[in-house]
Structures are given as structure tokens and as C-alpha cells.
Design an enzyme around this catalytic site. Sequence first.
Site, PDB file in Angstrom:
ATOM      1  N   ASN A   1     -12.255  -1.409  -1.093  1.00 48.67           N
ATOM      2  CA  ASN A   1     -11.574  -2.047   0.037  1.00 48.67           C
ATOM      3  C   ASN A   1     -12.292  -1.669   1.330  1.00 48.67           C
ATOM      4  OD1 ASN A   1      -9.072  -3.132   1.566  1.00 48.67           O
ATOM      5  ND2 ASN A   1      -9.259  -1.027   2.335  1.00 48.67           N
ATOM      6  N   GLU A   2     -12.502  -2.649   2.176  1.00 51.80           N
ATOM      7  CA  GLU A   2     -13.143  -2.411   3.474  1.00 51.80           C
ATOM      8  C   GLU A   2     -14.289  -1.412   3.324  1.00 51.80           C
ATOM      9  OE1 GLU A   2     -10.222  -1.858   6.664  1.00 51.80           O
ATOM     10  OE2 GLU A   2      -9.548  -3.915   6.380  1.00 51.80           O
TER      11      GLU A   2
ATOM     12  N   GLN B   1       1.997  -6.350   5.457  1.00 53.53           N
ATOM     13  CA  GLN B   1       2.211  -5.952   4.078  1.00 53.53           C
ATOM     14  C   GLN B   1       3.640  -6.314   3.698  1.00 53.53           C
ATOM     15  OE1 GLN B   1       1.006  -1.968   3.077  1.00 53.53           O
ATOM     16  NE2 GLN B   1      -0.965  -2.126   4.135  1.00 53.53           N
TER      17      GLN B   1
ATOM     18  N   GLU C   1       0.844  -1.199   0.000  1.00 51.49           N
ATOM     19  CA  GLU C   1       0.000   0.000   0.000  1.00 51.49           C
ATOM     20  C   GLU C   1       0.878   1.247   0.000  1.00 51.49           C
ATOM     21  OE1 GLU C   1      -2.828  -0.081   3.215  1.00 51.49           O
ATOM     22  OE2 GLU C   1      -3.842   1.743   2.491  1.00 51.49           O
TER      23      GLU C   1
ATOM     24  N   TYR D   1      -6.735  -9.596  11.039  1.00 57.10           N
ATOM     25  CA  TYR D   1      -5.409  -9.349  11.601  1.00 57.10           C
ATOM     26  C   TYR D   1      -5.282 -10.059  12.948  1.00 57.10           C
ATOM     27  CZ  TYR D   1      -4.356  -5.866   8.046  1.00 57.10           C
ATOM     28  OH  TYR D   1      -4.076  -5.249   6.845  1.00 57.10           O
TER      29      TYR D   1
ATOM     30  N   GLU E   1      -6.085  -9.444   3.283  1.00 57.55           N
ATOM     31  CA  GLU E   1      -5.259  -8.802   4.314  1.00 57.55           C
ATOM     32  C   GLU E   1      -5.209  -9.715   5.531  1.00 57.55           C
ATOM     33  OE1 GLU E   1      -5.964  -4.633   5.231  1.00 57.55           O
ATOM     34  OE2 GLU E   1      -6.442  -4.208   3.131  1.00 57.55           O
TER      35      GLU E   1
HETATM   36  O1  AHR Z   1      -3.003  -2.808   6.174  1.00 54.70           O
HETATM   37  C1  AHR Z   1      -3.310  -1.606   6.802  1.00 54.70           C
HETATM   38  C2  AHR Z   1      -4.782  -1.261   6.690  1.00 54.70           C
HETATM   39  O2  AHR Z   1      -5.538  -2.208   7.354  1.00 54.70           O
HETATM   40  C3  AHR Z   1      -5.353  -1.262   5.303  1.00 54.70           C
HETATM   41  O3  AHR Z   1      -5.134  -0.061   4.637  1.00 54.70           O
HETATM   42  C4  AHR Z   1      -6.816  -1.449   5.543  1.00 54.70           C
HETATM   43  O4  AHR Z   1      -7.472  -2.087   4.490  1.00 54.70           O
HETATM   44  C5  AHR Z   1      -6.854  -2.247   6.831  1.00 54.70           C
HETATM   45  O5  AHR Z   1      -7.735  -1.724   7.746  1.00 54.70           O
END
Ligand code: AHR
Length: 513
Positions: free
Chosen positions: A195-196, A366, A48, A262, A317
Site C-alpha cells: 500500500n502506498e 473508510q 483499516e 482524497y 482510497e
Molecule cells: O486512510 C488513511 C490512510 O491514508 C491510509 O492508511 C493510507 O493508505 C493513506 O495515506
Amino acid sequence: MKLSTCLTLFFFGLTASICNAQTTIQLHSGDGSKNPVISKYIYSHFAEHLGNGIYGGFYVGDTSTIPNTNGVRNDVIAALRKMKIPALRWPGGCFADTYHWKDGIGPKDKRPEIVNKWWGGVTEDNSFGTHEFLNMCELLGAEPYISGNVGSGTVQELADWVQYISSDNKNPMSALRKENGRDKPWNVSFWGVGNEAWGCGGNMTADYYANEFRKYSTFMANSGGKIFRIASGASDADYNWTETLMKNIPHNLIEGVALHHYAIIDWGNKGPAINFTEKQYFQIMQSAMRMEELVTKHSAIMDKYDPNKKIALVVDEWGGWYDVEAGTNPGFLYQQNTIRDAMIAGTTLNTFNNHSDRVRMANLAQCINVLQAVILTDKAKMILTPTYYVMEMYNVHQDATLIPLTIKTDDYTLGTDKLPAISASASKDKAGVVHISLVNINPNKAEQITINLGDIKPAQITGRILTSAKLQDYNSFTDPDKIKPAPFKGAALKNGDLNITMPAASVVVLALN
Ligand code: AHR
């Protein structure tokens, strides 16, 4: 770390071992014809416009003294090619829904400077845009995965981007591309539609986004070839999101549904990347290993609407998220990477392999200098993290046929909480070599593992291991090779079974020829 002890007893000419830990794994090899192929795209990455992910990470510009090819660091190209990066997602993340692609084409001195609203409020000079990204993917041997702007863009803008990149017909967008120096179109299949969308991508409801998706995807025609449109997916256990998309989007308009998860302790108190306690380690592993449940449950919803598994679950992600390193910009999400991250990567990739009938792409968040990165850079220096080595060791599974397995394992306990100590997956590659990847997340105990190989009769077993004395160990710019894979000698065949002594907190990949 303590080594597990085995007591060997001799009686009546027989020997038997009593170990203080035991895991048994059964491989179900069969003829394999019905087993899914583990898509290589499960091993994909995410880059990103965030902190030093792109600028300083991948890209230094072609006037830099750091050795580069068209502005892309040569050390990074070599490392990612060696790791076998299959696809790279770009330009976000949250950044994607603020990104207007026409800002990043044409002469660099004419490109507008904008503010990166999500990540540190820094100036984005747009010197890395569509051409730079797609040319870089060619250098990396990676397929591009572009996240389109739905949150603040328009249907026309995204349709134009697809045409600009992939059309060879006579039309204003391919003419503009040619004017900017690229005659032939690029071949881009993977497109994210926002995205999201439930958060930074526009705070939409699932119903509203499903309608938006229908509209956008209708106009995303790739005249050059196939198009793989990925809907912005659920966060964690938002099963209603997946259900709504699967129910409301006609299946001829969609090829993939995303999921983001995450490994995190608490958004308000993420804990350090390096000097964490065993409790914090355990909490992170609890969160990371929840991926198994999430993938199982989202897949079950998808099975209801798509029993033939035409639509892929794309975990675009995933990874560990901690406090940033002291003295760095909080908006840059820069964190170190330890053996704990190797445990996250190994267990998560095993989950994806084992669910490869539905999970057909995943992108670690990332790639460089951001969150659970595989590479860290500091000006001209570059280091490879423990996560890099797990990705590199596991690349033998890319496009191999899954060998399903059942596992009975000890627990790793902390207080009254427990987690399965051993995680595993197995596959057979096109040359007939069987690979088994194993993770022992227990930092306090080695584990004795017995694998029943079924009808696999190997003549030779080789292996590699990634481990270190402490969970908190990491590679640094002053000690870049502290952690790297070593040959593994702890596996032996006995009566057709494979017996393994797996050190505490280790990742092992075995090759059975
Ligand atoms: O990876 C960091 C952020 O986490 C990304 O920009 C977003 O899609 C997610 O919330």
C-alpha cells in the site's frame, strides 16, 4: 437555500418557461451491447486497523453486551447488507505494511500485542485477525480484499498468507488453518501487493516497486481459484508512477493498478468537518471533482499499454479528509459527515460509473468511524451518515450496464472560480430498469434539468432525494434521522423528455420503468 424560479409565459395559446438555470443531458442508450457493465466493486469499502474503525466499529468481541455475531456488531451487519457492500479492503492502509498476519491467528491469549505505529501509537492486541475478518465478510455478504505487507514483510510471508487462506491441498499452511478451526479454504480473489509504496509502504521509487511487485506477484498463487493482484498505485497526479508500472510489469502478473485521491483543502489546514464556510466547501468540491481528471489521465496511460483494458484501475482510497472532531485522538481520524460528504460521494460515484470501462473497483475511505465513514458508532449506538444513504441509493447501479451521457450544465461559481453544478450517470439493470443519478452541488440555487431520453420510453418514474436545509447538516447520536432519503416528486415527462427541478445541494436517483 434559494429555489430557482421559472417564469411561465403565455402567448398565442403556447406556453414557454424561462428559467434562471438550465442543464441539458442527453442519454445515449442505443442497444447497449458495447457499453461497459458498472462493476459492483466500484461501491466497495475500506476498513483499516485505525482508531475505532475495527475495534468498536465493526468488532466488539463475542463477550460484549452490544448484540453481535461472533463479535461483529449486528446493527453494522444489517446496515451494510442493506447498503449492499460488495467488497471490503483490510487491514490497511499504512497499517498493512506493518502487519504480520501470523500475529493474528490462533488462540487469542497467545497473540502478541503490538504498537500501531501509524495510528495513535495505541496497543493492537491482534484479537481481530484473518479468521475474524474473513468470517465477518461472510456475514456481510462482502468479498474480502486483503492488502499484503510488502514494506516490512517478505515474499514468503505473503505467499504463505495466500496459501493459508485459499489452499485446500495438503501443505503446512492449510494444515495450520485447519488446526485453527477452519477446515475449508476461503475464497479470496482480491490481493493488494503493498500500500502506498511511494510513502508509508516503504518510500520506494516507482522503478524499485515495479520490480518488487514482479517478485511478490510471481509467488502469489491462489490454488483455490482466480487471483486478482492489485499494485500499489499512484497518489493523485503522479502519472509517472502509473506509466512505470504499466511499462515494467508483465501483464500476466497483474490484474489491477491502484490510485489514491482524497478530497482535501490543504494537508496543513484541512478545515472542520462540520462548521465549514462556503469557501471551504467549494475548495473541497474542487479537490473531489478532480477525480474526473485523474481517472481520465491515468486511464489514458493505461490505454497506451493495455488497449484491451484487461487491467483494472482500482481507486482503493478516496473520500473527504478534514480535521478530527475536537477532543478525539488526532491519530484516529474521526470526523463527522454532512451534506457536503453526500456531494462528494454522489459526484465521485458518477465519475466512477462513467469510467467503468477502466475503473472496476473503488474503496471509500473508510467504512466506520474513520474519515468519510458510512457508519459512526458510540458504544451501543450507531448512526448512518449522509454518505451511507448515497451509497445505498446508488446501489442500483451495481452490475448494471452503463448508459453513456453528455451533459451541458450551469456553473456553480464562487468569486471567479467555477465548478459544473450538475453531475450525472445512468445505467440499465438486468430487469431493464433505467436509473439516473444526479447531484446538484450548488448550495444556493435549484437547477432546472432537461434529460433527453433517446429511445427510452418509460411508463413510470419514481425517485428518491437526499438533501437538507444546510450543507453543514449531519446526523448525530441525538438526532440520528435528521438526514435520510425521501421520495422525490420533482421529475415529469414532457414530449419524451424528462424535466426535473433539482433542489440546491441535493442527490437524486430516478428509476424509469
Ligand atoms: O486512510 C488513511 C490512510 O491514508 C491510509 O492508511 C493510507 O493508505 C493513506 O495515506
